[in-house]
Scaffold this motif. Structure first.
Motif, mmCIF file in Angstrom:
data_model
loop_
_atom_site.group_PDB
_atom_site.id
_atom_site.type_symbol
_atom_site.label_atom_id
_atom_site.label_comp_id
_atom_site.label_asym_id
_atom_site.label_seq_id
_atom_site.Cartn_x
_atom_site.Cartn_y
_atom_site.Cartn_z
ATOM 1 N N LEU A 138 38.894 38.775 34.395
ATOM 2 C CA LEU A 138 38.555 40.258 34.975
ATOM 3 C C LEU A 138 38.597 40.762 36.195
ATOM 4 N N GLU A 139 39.344 39.563 36.760
ATOM 5 C CA GLU A 139 39.653 39.687 37.906
ATOM 6 C C GLU A 139 40.932 40.577 37.619
ATOM 7 N N ARG A 140 41.664 40.133 36.083
ATOM 8 C CA ARG A 140 42.834 41.100 36.229
ATOM 9 C C ARG A 140 42.592 42.233 35.426
ATOM 10 N N ILE A 141 42.054 43.077 35.709
ATOM 11 C CA ILE A 141 41.650 43.862 35.594
ATOM 12 C C ILE A 141 41.067 45.316 36.635
ATOM 13 N N THR A 142 40.574 44.000 37.401
ATOM 14 C CA THR A 142 39.873 44.670 38.748
ATOM 15 C C THR A 142 40.401 45.221 39.543
ATOM 16 N N GLY A 143 41.708 43.545 39.973
ATOM 17 C CA GLY A 143 42.274 43.225 40.888
ATOM 18 C C GLY A 143 44.163 44.252 39.872
ATOM 19 N N SER A 144 43.990 45.284 39.369
ATOM 20 C CA SER A 144 45.744 45.814 38.677
ATOM 21 C C SER A 144 45.739 46.489 39.319
ATOM 22 N N GLY A 145 44.684 47.773 40.129
ATOM 23 C CA GLY A 145 45.479 48.709 40.568
ATOM 24 C C GLY A 145 45.784 49.596 39.294
ATOM 25 N N MET A 146 44.971 49.698 38.010
ATOM 26 C CA MET A 146 45.244 50.705 37.853
ATOM 27 C C MET A 146 43.740 51.708 37.647
ATOM 28 N N VAL A 147 43.187 51.321 37.372
ATOM 29 C CA VAL A 147 41.807 51.733 37.152
ATOM 30 C C VAL A 147 40.745 51.455 39.074
ATOM 31 N N ASP A 148 40.032 52.588 38.794
ATOM 32 C CA ASP A 148 38.892 53.279 39.762
ATOM 33 C C ASP A 148 37.842 52.356 39.447
ATOM 34 N N GLY A 149 37.372 51.904 38.683
ATOM 35 C CA GLY A 149 35.891 51.198 38.749
ATOM 36 C C GLY A 149 36.183 50.907 36.533
ATOM 37 N N VAL A 150 35.271 49.583 36.706
ATOM 38 C CA VAL A 150 35.383 49.187 35.415
ATOM 39 C C VAL A 150 33.477 48.999 35.006
ATOM 40 N N ILE A 151 33.579 49.083 33.605
ATOM 41 C CA ILE A 151 32.117 48.593 32.628
ATOM 42 C C ILE A 151 32.152 47.769 31.909
ATOM 43 N N VAL A 152 31.932 46.347 31.965
ATOM 44 C CA VAL A 152 31.894 45.329 30.530
ATOM 45 C C VAL A 152 30.505 45.614 30.396
ATOM 46 N N VAL A 153 31.239 45.462 28.984
ATOM 47 C CA VAL A 153 29.899 46.068 27.719
ATOM 48 C C VAL A 153 29.648 44.630 27.055
ATOM 49 N N GLY A 154 28.358 44.182 27.694
ATOM 50 C CA GLY A 154 27.690 42.295 26.810
ATOM 51 C C GLY A 154 28.087 41.967 28.548
ATOM 52 N N GLN A 155 27.564 41.021 28.578
ATOM 53 C CA GLN A 155 27.732 39.498 29.071
ATOM 54 C C GLN A 155 28.436 38.345 28.491
ATOM 55 N N SER A 156 28.164 38.536 27.180
ATOM 56 C CA SER A 156 28.271 37.388 25.982
ATOM 57 C C SER A 156 28.326 35.849 26.802
ATOM 58 N N ASP A 157 28.519 34.918 26.945
ATOM 59 C CA ASP A 157 28.614 34.033 27.522
ATOM 60 C C ASP A 157 29.708 33.692 29.032
ATOM 61 N N GLN A 158 29.671 34.784 29.445
ATOM 62 C CA GLN A 158 30.486 34.729 30.830
ATOM 63 C C GLN A 158 29.497 35.489 31.382
ATOM 64 N N PHE A 159 28.715 35.002 31.858
ATOM 65 C CA PHE A 159 27.196 35.639 32.473
ATOM 66 C C PHE A 159 27.827 35.196 34.747
ATOM 67 N N ASP A 160 28.347 33.805 34.776
ATOM 68 C CA ASP A 160 29.410 33.051 35.468
ATOM 69 C C ASP A 160 30.239 34.124 36.430
ATOM 70 N N VAL A 161 31.414 33.937 35.442
ATOM 71 C CA VAL A 161 32.164 35.028 36.147
ATOM 72 C C VAL A 161 32.349 36.452 36.492
ATOM 73 N N ILE A 162 30.859 36.908 36.092
ATOM 74 C CA ILE A 162 30.862 38.541 36.305
ATOM 75 C C ILE A 162 30.062 38.340 36.983
ATOM 76 N N GLU A 163 29.676 37.342 37.715
ATOM 77 C CA GLU A 163 28.842 37.600 38.989
ATOM 78 C C GLU A 163 29.684 37.212 40.057
ATOM 79 N N ARG A 164 30.992 35.989 40.159
ATOM 80 C CA ARG A 164 31.863 35.790 41.199
ATOM 81 C C ARG A 164 32.621 37.037 41.524
ATOM 82 N N VAL A 165 33.337 37.770 40.243
ATOM 83 C CA VAL A 165 34.209 38.728 40.606
ATOM 84 C C VAL A 165 32.823 40.133 41.124
ATOM 85 N N ALA A 166 31.720 39.729 40.785
ATOM 86 C CA ALA A 166 31.002 40.964 41.439
ATOM 87 C C ALA A 166 31.189 40.771 42.979
#
Length: 357
Positions: A138-166
């Motif tokens: 997720l950090e590769r996307i949020t830190g790419s400089g290519m987007v103004d914002g991010v929509i994540v479709v589903g948390q899968s088993d990645q809840f903790d990763v999403i929390e950390r980035v948020a």
């Protein structure tokens, strides 16, 4: 006043170009503003899709721009604002790596998201992320400089990763399950309540031996199972669990095996998704078990396909279109530095012919 919608007096709808101002000569925002009878700032905000401009004025300005073939210099505008005009949409598949973007649920939600983002003046960059033990997807996307914002479709088993980035990246909204006190902004359905409604409906229509079909590694389906299990326990109804995956035809051998070999007393199926329910319907037909006379089945999502099965599928509706709209609205607010809270939508029972009345 901050937050106030703009209402400006204006002349009648623009007609032919005024004398001395041919279509090709309408080159600036000021030209459009003159024709519309509003300020240059209002034109800029209207063409950018800002909600501060009321709908009637915004649509009239856009109509004038179309009439004169006006195309603002978007690249220059984005350079000045340090915006890309692109929203990243990412689907994390940590627990179900064989699942594809062609999954009917993803296609339905992505279609609504694309419509909402386009109407808001954004382009969409789509990504399917398979973490594979790494935690920086997720950090590769949020830190790419290519987007103004991010929509994540589903948390899968990645809840903790999403929390950390948020914690450090605010312009992000997630479709999924909301836990009390979490950091990331979520739009989604009350999955536990949906599971309870599904099990209760089967019990109320006479089912006495239930099975839940679905892989509970992801948080959303885990909560659907939890709700169904609690409802069954309260009614003293046994509920078994088959961890059926979500990856298209790969799930059917397992479903066929369990439905063929389990005690024929199983008379109610709570499917974690409509797609799983459709596979179960097909399998039940193949092994000669009638729906809903011998086995009742209920899905989850209310995809457009759910009404087209034979028999049509009873399901739990997620408000996918409304959810997509709410996600984009919240993301736009966060991009502008405003607050935006999570939204938990109520599930709804949609009765069709795969369950008894």
């Amino acid at each position: 006043m901050v937050g106030k919608r703009e209402h400006e007096t204006h002349p009648p709808q623009a007609g032919p170009a005024p004398a001395g101002k041919a279509a090709g000569e309408v080159r600036t925002l000021a030209d459009i503003a003159r024709l519309a009878g509003v300020s240059t700032g209002t034109v800029s905000r209207a063409l950018a899709g800002k909600s501060l401009v009321n709908v009637e004025t915004r649509e009239r300005i856009r109509a004038i721009a179309r009439q004169y073939g006006f195309r603002p210099n978007q690249m220059a505008s984005r350079l000045r604002s340090r915006r890309t005009g692109v929203i990243g949409v990412v689907i994390p598949l940590g627990h179900e790596k064989r699942q594809h973007i062609s999954d009917p649920f993803f296609l339905t939600l992505l279609g609504h998201l694309a419509d909402e983002l386009t109407e808001s003046g954004y382009d969409l960059m789509l990504s399917r992320a398979i973490p594979d033990g790494t935690s920086d997807w997720l950090e590769r996307i949020t830190g790419s400089g290519m987007v103004d914002g991010v929509i994540v479709v589903g948390q899968s088993d990645q809840f903790d990763v999403i929390e950390r980035v948020a914690a450090s990246y605010r312009p992000m909204v997630v479709w999924g399950h909301s836990r009390p006190g979490q950091t990331h902004c979520v739009v989604g359905t009350d999955n536990e309540a949906g599971g309870r409604i599904a099990a209760r409906h089967l019990i109320d229509t006479g089912a006495r031996r239930l099975v839940f079909l679905g892989d509970t590694s992801g948080i959303e389906i885990a909560m659907r199972f939890r709700g169904a299990a609690e409802e069954a326990q309260a009614a003293r109804i046994p509920l078994s669990h088959l961890s059926a995956g979500l990856a298209g035809g790969d799930m059917e051998p397992g479903i066929r095996s369990v439905l063929s070999e389990m005690d024929m007393g199983i008379d109610g199926i709570v499917a974690a998704t409509d797609l799983i329910a459709m596979s179960a319907l097909r399998t039940l037909h193949e092994i000669g078990r009638g729906v809903p006379d011998q086995v009742q089945i209920i899905g989850f999502d209310d995809l457009p396909l759910a009404a087209q099965t034979m028999p049509p599928l009873t399901t739990i509706r997620q408000e996918i279109a409304a959810g997509a709209k709410a996600m984009v609205e919240r993301l736009r607010a966060r991009i502008e530095g405003e607050g935006a809270n999570s939204l938990v939508m109520a599930p709804q029972l949609v009765r069709r012919a795969s369950t008894r009345t």
